[in-house]
Design an enzyme around this catalytic site. Structure first.
Site, PDB file in Angstrom:
ATOM      1  N   ARG A 256       0.693  -1.578   0.069  1.00  0.00           N
ATOM      2  CA  ARG A 256       0.009  -0.031  -0.098  1.00  0.00           C
ATOM      3  C   ARG A 256       0.844   1.464  -0.132  1.00  0.00           C
ATOM      4  NH1 ARG A 256      -0.244   4.951   2.346  1.00  0.00           N
ATOM      5  NH2 ARG A 256      -0.008   3.698   3.741  1.00  0.00           N
ATOM      6  N   ASP A 257       1.568   1.939   1.220  1.00  0.00           N
ATOM      7  CA  ASP A 257       2.834   2.598   1.413  1.00  0.00           C
ATOM      8  C   ASP A 257       3.577   2.931   0.384  1.00  0.00           C
ATOM      9  OD1 ASP A 257       2.617   5.491   2.357  1.00  0.00           O
ATOM     10  OD2 ASP A 257       3.303   4.662   4.803  1.00  0.00           O
TER      11      ASP A 257
ATOM     12  N   HIS B 236       8.106   6.595   9.223  1.00  0.00           N
ATOM     13  CA  HIS B 236       9.808   7.399   7.134  1.00  0.00           C
ATOM     14  C   HIS B 236      10.776   7.271   8.091  1.00  0.00           C
ATOM     15  CE1 HIS B 236       5.935   7.057   4.331  1.00  0.00           C
ATOM     16  NE2 HIS B 236       5.476   7.050   5.229  1.00  0.00           N
TER      17      HIS B 236
ATOM     18  N   HIS C 234       4.052   4.104  13.045  1.00  0.00           N
ATOM     19  CA  HIS C 234       3.558   4.192  11.419  1.00  0.00           C
ATOM     20  C   HIS C 234       5.268   4.595  10.560  1.00  0.00           C
ATOM     21  CE1 HIS C 234       2.718   4.263   7.138  1.00  0.00           C
ATOM     22  NE2 HIS C 234       3.729   4.928   7.394  1.00  0.00           N
TER      23      HIS C 234
ATOM     24  N   ASN D 114       9.741   4.181   3.408  1.00  0.00           N
ATOM     25  CA  ASN D 114       9.039   3.676   5.267  1.00  0.00           C
ATOM     26  C   ASN D 114      11.007   2.859   5.272  1.00  0.00           C
ATOM     27  OD1 ASN D 114       5.941   3.047   3.401  1.00  0.00           O
ATOM     28  ND2 ASN D 114       6.311   4.121   5.749  1.00  0.00           N
TER      29      ASN D 114
ATOM     30  N   CYS E   4       9.285   8.898  -3.998  1.00  0.00           N
ATOM     31  CA  CYS E   4       9.215   8.689  -5.173  1.00  0.00           C
ATOM     32  C   CYS E   4      10.820   8.668  -5.856  1.00  0.00           C
ATOM     33  CB  CYS E   4       8.844   9.876  -6.194  1.00  0.00           C
ATOM     34  SG  CYS E   4       9.208   9.764  -7.751  1.00  0.00           S
TER      35      CYS E   4
HETATM   36 ZN    ZN Z   1       3.364   6.327   5.580  1.00  0.00          ZN
END
Ligand code: ZN
Length: 304
Positions: free
Chosen positions: A11-12, A203, A201, A243, A234
């Protein structure tokens, strides 16, 4: 001691990747990740396909994926329409996300933070009524790209309301990767007494993602998000890193004596497969350096 890793690569990770990955390959990725023993996979996002083409076909991914029975699949929801889709898809578990900071929520969801929070509370109540497990992701909990510092008191205030509504999990998200361990040590202990399982979560945008994830575990968080290969962000936008890498996290946790239930060698094979499939280098360091001690070296030393 053990922690639950929630794998968010499908997903992420893929959501932010310039290459739109076919449904069949997304299913293959989810099944490989599940086979490596990951207990939770954020498999899809119920967003509008025109807005996020990489996440189109969420229903097809869920209908086609055959994960191991011990892997829970979850999907990300951002609004009432996504919630309807998630319920219709028959997910036993979902995640609802909104941003704690007003400016971010307005740009991302075209709503104020208060409206986003009200939507999350309503989602929790609806999920509860259907017997669907629900986690709420509090995005920008450690900082906002538009407003700067985020008041921890405002995060805890929102978390308390969601806990009172009956959320099963609360995930504190460092959406833009600005947190340092001190921020986590301040916030997580205030969230724990609220009742729901607390996760993070983080990053790795500023190379603090592993530090803050470990700080969260030491502070009592029991769910940690990570993406295979360090996918996300990106690769063509300088500085927009993703992540933390699941395999690097598993390596460090297991060496620390913290159980994850993940087969690291199998996960590394999946990361390598994904890197070939996407045809861009992924940021995970174990992909380059390998594990230690090497699995084959361990076997050799066990023989005379
Ligand atoms: Zn995220």
């Amino acid at each position: 001691m053990s922690v639950t890793i929630c794998e968010v690569g499908p997903r992420d990770g893929l959501q932010n990747h310039p290459l739109v990955v076919a449904v069949a390959d997304r299913i293959e990725l989810i099944e490989q990740l599940s086979a490596s023993g990951l207990p939770c996979i954020e498999a899809v996002s119920f967003v509008h396909p025109a807005r996020v083409p990489a996440m189109s076909g969420a229903e097809a991914v869920l209908a086609g994926a055959r994960p191991h029975p011990l892997t829970r699949l979850t999907g990300l929801v951002l609004n009432a329409h996504g919630l309807t889709r998630a319920f219709a898809a028959g997910l036993a578990e979902l995640r609802y996300a909104f941003a704690v900071s007003d400016a971010f929520n307005r740009r991302n969801a075209n709503r104020s933070a208060a409206e986003g929070r009200a939507g999350a509370v309503a989602a929790v109540r609806m999920a509860q009524a259907r017997g669907v497990r629900i986690g709420v992701v509090l995005a920008t909990a450690f900082g906002c790209p538009f407003e700067g510092e985020v008041d921890p008191g405002a995060v805890i205030d929102a978390a308390a309301e969601l806990a009172a509504a009956g959320a099963d999990e609360l995930i504190l998200a460092d959406t833009i990767g600005v947190a340092v361990p001190r921020d986590v040590r301040r916030l997580v202990p205030r969230a724990l007494p609220l009742g729901p399982t607390i996760g993070v979560h983080m990053h790795n945008t500023r190379n603090t993602g592993y530090l803050t994830t470990f700080a969260a575990i030491e502070a009592g968080a029991t769910i940690v998000d990570a993406a295979v290969g360090g996918l996300g962000g990106c690769p063509f936008a300088p500085g927009a890193t993703g992540n933390i890498a699941t395999e690097d996290l598993v390596y460090a946790l297991e060496r620390e004596g913290i159980t994850t239930g993940v087969d690291l060698d199998r996960l590394l094979k999946t990361a390598a497969w994904l890197e070939r499939r996407l045809a861009v280098p992924l940021s995970g360091q174990l992909l380059r350096a390998g594990r230690f001690p090497a699995a084959s070296a361990g076997r050799r030393s066990a023989k005379p």
